[in-house]
Motif scaffolding. Structure first.
Motif, PDB file in Angstrom:
ATOM      1  N   GLU A   1      50.069  21.660  44.174  1.00 48.02           N
ATOM      2  CA  GLU A   1      50.201  23.125  44.240  1.00 48.02           C
ATOM      3  C   GLU A   1      51.617  23.567  43.929  1.00 48.02           C
ATOM      4  O   GLU A   1      51.981  24.689  44.198  1.00 48.02           O
ATOM      5  N   GLY A   2      52.431  22.645  43.450  1.00 50.99           N
ATOM      6  CA  GLY A   2      53.819  22.979  43.155  1.00 50.99           C
ATOM      7  C   GLY A   2      54.741  22.177  44.037  1.00 50.99           C
ATOM      8  O   GLY A   2      54.322  21.511  44.980  1.00 50.99           O
ATOM      9  N   GLU A   3      56.010  22.261  43.694  1.00 52.33           N
ATOM     10  CA  GLU A   3      56.992  21.493  44.417  1.00 52.33           C
ATOM     11  C   GLU A   3      57.202  22.095  45.812  1.00 52.33           C
ATOM     12  O   GLU A   3      57.226  23.318  45.956  1.00 52.33           O
ATOM     13  N   PHE A   4      57.300  21.248  46.818  1.00 55.70           N
ATOM     14  CA  PHE A   4      57.583  21.801  48.142  1.00 55.70           C
ATOM     15  C   PHE A   4      58.591  20.946  48.889  1.00 55.70           C
ATOM     16  O   PHE A   4      58.691  19.745  48.660  1.00 55.70           O
ATOM     17  N   GLY A   5      59.352  21.619  49.734  1.00 56.14           N
ATOM     18  CA  GLY A   5      60.373  20.925  50.499  1.00 56.14           C
ATOM     19  C   GLY A   5      59.880  20.670  51.909  1.00 56.14           C
ATOM     20  O   GLY A   5      59.114  21.454  52.457  1.00 56.14           O
ATOM     21  N   VAL A   6      60.297  19.567  52.483  1.00 53.28           N
ATOM     22  CA  VAL A   6      59.913  19.275  53.865  1.00 53.28           C
ATOM     23  C   VAL A   6      61.185  19.101  54.684  1.00 53.28           C
ATOM     24  O   VAL A   6      62.061  18.316  54.336  1.00 53.28           O
ATOM     25  N   LEU A   7      61.293  19.887  55.751  1.00 53.77           N
ATOM     26  CA  LEU A   7      62.408  19.769  56.691  1.00 53.77           C
ATOM     27  C   LEU A   7      61.837  19.270  58.018  1.00 53.77           C
ATOM     28  O   LEU A   7      60.627  19.287  58.211  1.00 53.77           O
ATOM     29  N   PRO A   8      62.704  18.831  58.919  1.00 50.57           N
ATOM     30  CA  PRO A   8      62.186  18.446  60.227  1.00 50.57           C
ATOM     31  C   PRO A   8      61.398  19.598  60.854  1.00 50.57           C
ATOM     32  O   PRO A   8      61.650  20.756  60.549  1.00 50.57           O
ATOM     33  N   GLN A   9      60.442  19.282  61.690  1.00 55.33           N
ATOM     34  CA  GLN A   9      59.569  20.259  62.356  1.00 55.33           C
ATOM     35  C   GLN A   9      58.562  20.902  61.400  1.00 55.33           C
ATOM     36  O   GLN A   9      58.063  21.979  61.665  1.00 55.33           O
ATOM     37  N   HIS A  10      58.314  20.274  60.310  1.00 53.38           N
ATOM     38  CA  HIS A  10      57.329  20.801  59.369  1.00 53.38           C
ATOM     39  C   HIS A  10      55.937  20.733  60.015  1.00 53.38           C
ATOM     40  O   HIS A  10      55.673  19.833  60.801  1.00 53.38           O
ATOM     41  N   VAL A  11      55.075  21.667  59.636  1.00 62.08           N
ATOM     42  CA  VAL A  11      53.705  21.603  60.177  1.00 62.08           C
ATOM     43  C   VAL A  11      52.993  20.394  59.579  1.00 62.08           C
ATOM     44  O   VAL A  11      53.306  19.979  58.480  1.00 62.08           O
ATOM     45  N   PRO A  12      52.032  19.831  60.314  1.00 60.96           N
ATOM     46  CA  PRO A  12      51.268  18.706  59.758  1.00 60.96           C
ATOM     47  C   PRO A  12      50.580  19.125  58.464  1.00 60.96           C
ATOM     48  O   PRO A  12      49.996  20.208  58.398  1.00 60.96           O
ATOM     49  N   LEU A  13      50.684  18.284  57.477  1.00 63.19           N
ATOM     50  CA  LEU A  13      50.180  18.660  56.167  1.00 63.19           C
ATOM     51  C   LEU A  13      49.687  17.416  55.427  1.00 63.19           C
ATOM     52  O   LEU A  13      50.267  16.342  55.546  1.00 63.19           O
ATOM     53  N   LEU A  14      48.614  17.607  54.703  1.00 66.16           N
ATOM     54  CA  LEU A  14      48.110  16.505  53.887  1.00 66.16           C
ATOM     55  C   LEU A  14      47.825  17.062  52.513  1.00 66.16           C
ATOM     56  O   LEU A  14      47.072  18.015  52.377  1.00 66.16           O
TER      57      LEU A  14
ATOM     58  N   GLU B   1      50.897   9.173  40.795  1.00 66.02           N
ATOM     59  CA  GLU B   1      49.855   9.873  41.537  1.00 66.02           C
ATOM     60  C   GLU B   1      49.759   9.340  42.960  1.00 66.02           C
ATOM     61  O   GLU B   1      50.111   8.193  43.232  1.00 66.02           O
ATOM     62  N   GLY B   2      49.234  10.162  43.845  1.00 62.65           N
ATOM     63  CA  GLY B   2      49.058   9.694  45.208  1.00 62.65           C
ATOM     64  C   GLY B   2      48.896  10.868  46.148  1.00 62.65           C
ATOM     65  O   GLY B   2      48.449  11.944  45.744  1.00 62.65           O
ATOM     66  N   PHE B   3      49.277  10.653  47.405  1.00 63.61           N
ATOM     67  CA  PHE B   3      49.225  11.773  48.337  1.00 63.61           C
ATOM     68  C   PHE B   3      50.286  11.653  49.422  1.00 63.61           C
ATOM     69  O   PHE B   3      50.926  10.613  49.563  1.00 63.61           O
ATOM     70  N   VAL B   4      50.463  12.748  50.130  1.00 62.16           N
ATOM     71  CA  VAL B   4      51.540  12.849  51.104  1.00 62.16           C
ATOM     72  C   VAL B   4      50.965  13.279  52.438  1.00 62.16           C
ATOM     73  O   VAL B   4      50.124  14.165  52.495  1.00 62.16           O
ATOM     74  N   GLU B   5      51.412  12.628  53.484  1.00 59.11           N
ATOM     75  CA  GLU B   5      51.016  13.059  54.810  1.00 59.11           C
ATOM     76  C   GLU B   5      52.265  13.428  55.593  1.00 59.11           C
ATOM     77  O   GLU B   5      53.204  12.636  55.692  1.00 59.11           O
TER      78      GLU B   5
ATOM     79  N   GLY C   1      55.841  12.963  39.080  1.00 63.14           N
ATOM     80  CA  GLY C   1      57.023  13.774  38.853  1.00 63.14           C
ATOM     81  C   GLY C   1      58.201  13.240  39.611  1.00 63.14           C
ATOM     82  O   GLY C   1      58.320  12.049  39.863  1.00 63.14           O
ATOM     83  N   GLU C   2      59.057  14.172  40.039  1.00 64.23           N
ATOM     84  CA  GLU C   2      60.310  13.766  40.642  1.00 64.23           C
ATOM     85  C   GLU C   2      60.327  14.088  42.132  1.00 64.23           C
ATOM     86  O   GLU C   2      60.006  15.193  42.540  1.00 64.23           O
TER      87      GLU C   2
ATOM     88  N   VAL D   1      63.281  16.405  52.226  1.00 61.17           N
ATOM     89  CA  VAL D   1      62.738  15.784  51.027  1.00 61.17           C
ATOM     90  C   VAL D   1      61.959  16.836  50.240  1.00 61.17           C
ATOM     91  O   VAL D   1      61.310  17.702  50.820  1.00 61.17           O
ATOM     92  N   VAL D   2      62.103  16.786  48.920  1.00 60.48           N
ATOM     93  CA  VAL D   2      61.394  17.730  48.058  1.00 60.48           C
ATOM     94  C   VAL D   2      60.351  16.938  47.274  1.00 60.48           C
ATOM     95  O   VAL D   2      60.670  15.952  46.619  1.00 60.48           O
ATOM     96  N   ILE D   3      59.099  17.380  47.404  1.00 56.03           N
ATOM     97  CA  ILE D   3      57.976  16.584  46.903  1.00 56.03           C
ATOM     98  C   ILE D   3      57.201  17.354  45.837  1.00 56.03           C
ATOM     99  O   ILE D   3      56.933  18.549  46.012  1.00 56.03           O
ATOM    100  N   PRO D   4      56.868  16.714  44.723  1.00 55.89           N
ATOM    101  CA  PRO D   4      56.033  17.382  43.729  1.00 55.89           C
ATOM    102  C   PRO D   4      54.560  17.320  44.118  1.00 55.89           C
ATOM    103  O   PRO D   4      53.925  16.284  43.985  1.00 55.89           O
ATOM    104  N   GLY D   5      54.027  18.406  44.631  1.00 59.71           N
ATOM    105  CA  GLY D   5      52.614  18.428  45.035  1.00 59.71           C
ATOM    106  C   GLY D   5      51.766  19.056  43.933  1.00 59.71           C
ATOM    107  O   GLY D   5      52.304  19.619  42.988  1.00 59.71           O
TER     108      GLY D   5
END
Lengths: 289, 136
Positions: free
Chosen positions: B29-42, B65-69, B48-49, B23-27
């Motif tokens: 700090e910029g857009e970032f992609g998340v693949l399996p085994q991603h480090v824990p991140l908040l 607006e919101g946040f991602v865990e 955006g998209e 999944v590619v998420i608009p954060g």
């Protein structure tokens, strides 16, 4: 005794009223179910939000956030009054306004949600700083504008405390006017974590924060406030509809009772008239015979 | 291949819940992609998209607006709005935006009204951005 035609007319009009109140009762019942469902749909959000906050609590010193600041002296208080747009819902608004009237006239400012509340505040000449109109199914974005407004007032030190006064939904027959504090947020520890589910609460230790933990906390705190208010508004919508449903059920029952009484009276009058007629014919015949 | 559990929740409903590839998420700090085994991140979410890739197919959603865990191959997205590309009505979004912008020009607006319109503009912009992308 009222004439036959008068009674017949009254029965008809009362029956009409009963039909209308019955229809309103049905509508309120279905709306109530929908409102309750809407409140339940917020559950996954609440659970996730709690989990994130628990994670944060382990990492950040929770006492530094401005929204958590407890002010010793309450110079001005802001009360968000959630009432209904329409009447015919029993004592719901009246009970609520009795609570609202108890606030100090000088110290308290009001935000009104709902037309009845606005009218009440204007009538009693209270300080009303904003008046929001919400649809029957308020969207989160609309509610966000309201709570953001309250947050801004709080952060600008214009008010020292924000309370929400709303009819809490206890059950279908019972709605309690309740005042709950919205700001300052009492403490992260109490943040609705009553059902601290044993769910994998990933400990904050391995968690990365972007850009850093503080700014994430800054971003999340307002969301917590928005969500709180949103839930309260959904709850008062459910209260409104259930109060209306009960009020309309009583009205229908009363109307039916009146119809029953009037029908009895009508039949009595009809019988009296017939008896009188027969008597008249009989006397006339006797006189002739 | 391992997958990632994605849940998108709004206060109104659970919009999306499925196992996805990435999944590619608009954060913020910029857009970032998340693949399996991603480090824990908040982190915070920017309007955006959001792109979901599942079995070679890509689904686009407009988010607010919101946040991602991100934790344990589980991505939880909390946002105040999430609309699938296919559900976005372009002309309706355009209309809403024009109306809101016009209203903003009216200077007699009170604070709370302009805040509401601002939110509406933001929402429309995010929707349009997602919808228009395809045609470019």
């Amino acid at each position: 005794m009222a004439s036959l035609r008068d009674i017949r007319r009254r029965i008809k009009s009362v029956k009409n009223t009963a039909q209308i109140t019955k229809a309103m009762q049905m509508v309120a019942a279905s709306k109530m179910r929908k409102a309750q469902e809407a409140a339940l749909h917020g559950r996954p959000y609440a659970v996730t939000l709690n989990r994130v906050l628990v994670t944060l609590r382990d990492t950040v010193d929770e006492n530094i956030h401005p929204l958590l600041e407890k002010r010793d002296e309450i110079k001005h208080e802001l009360v968000i009054l959630i009432s209904t747009d329409k009447g015919l819902c029993g004592g719901l608004n009246t009970n609520l306004f009795r609570e609202a009237a108890a606030y100090d006239r000088e110290k308290t400012q009001f935000i009104s949600i709902g037309r009845k509340g606005t009218q009440f505040l204007a009538r009693t000449k209270r300080k009303m700083i904003a008046d929001f109109a919400l649809k029957d199914h308020p969207s989160f974005l609309e509610v966000k504008a309201i709570s953001q407004f309250a947050i801004d007032k709080f952060l600008a030190h214009e008010v020292d405390k924000v309370t929400v006064l709303f009819p809490r939904f206890v059950n279908t027959l019972n709605q309690l006017p309740t005042a709950l504090p919205l700001l300052p947020i009492t403490s992260l520890a109490e943040l609705g974590l009553a059902e601290e589910e044993g769910e994998k609460t990933s400990s904050g230790a391995g968690m990365n924060f972007e850009p850093n933990a503080h700014s994430v906390l800054d971003a999340i705190m307002p969301f917590y406030v928005h969500f709180e208010l949103y839930q309260m508004i959904l709850g008062s919508r459910a209260s409104e509809h259930s109060a209306r449903m009960v009020a309309m059920k009583n009205a229908t029952d009363n109307a039916k009772q009146i119809v029953k009484d009037l029908t009895l009276e009508y039949n009595k009058a009809r019988q009296a008239a017939i008896t009188k007629e027969i008597l008249e014919i009989a006397t006339a015949q006797l006189a002739l015979g | 291949m391992s997958t990632l559990r994605l849940e998108i929740v709004t206060p109104e409903a659970k919009t999306y819940s499925d196992d996805v590839d990435s999944v590619v998420i608009p954060g913020v700090e910029g857009e970032f992609g998340v693949l399996p085994q991603h480090v824990p991140l908040l982190t915070q979410l920017k309007p955006g998209e959001l792109r979901v890739i599942k079995g070679g197919e890509e689904i686009r959603l407009a988010v607010g607006e919101g946040f991602v865990e991100v934790a344990d191959d589980m991505v939880a997205v909390l946002t105040d709005m999430a609309i699938r590309e296919s559900d976005i009505d372009e002309s309706a979004a355009e209309d809403a935006m024009r109306r809101a912008e016009e209203a903003m020009k009216d200077e007699s607006l009170s604070d709370e009204q302009s805040a509401a319109f601002q939110a509406s503009i933001q929402k429309s912009v995010a929707q349009l951005r997602v919808k228009r992308r395809r045609s470019f």
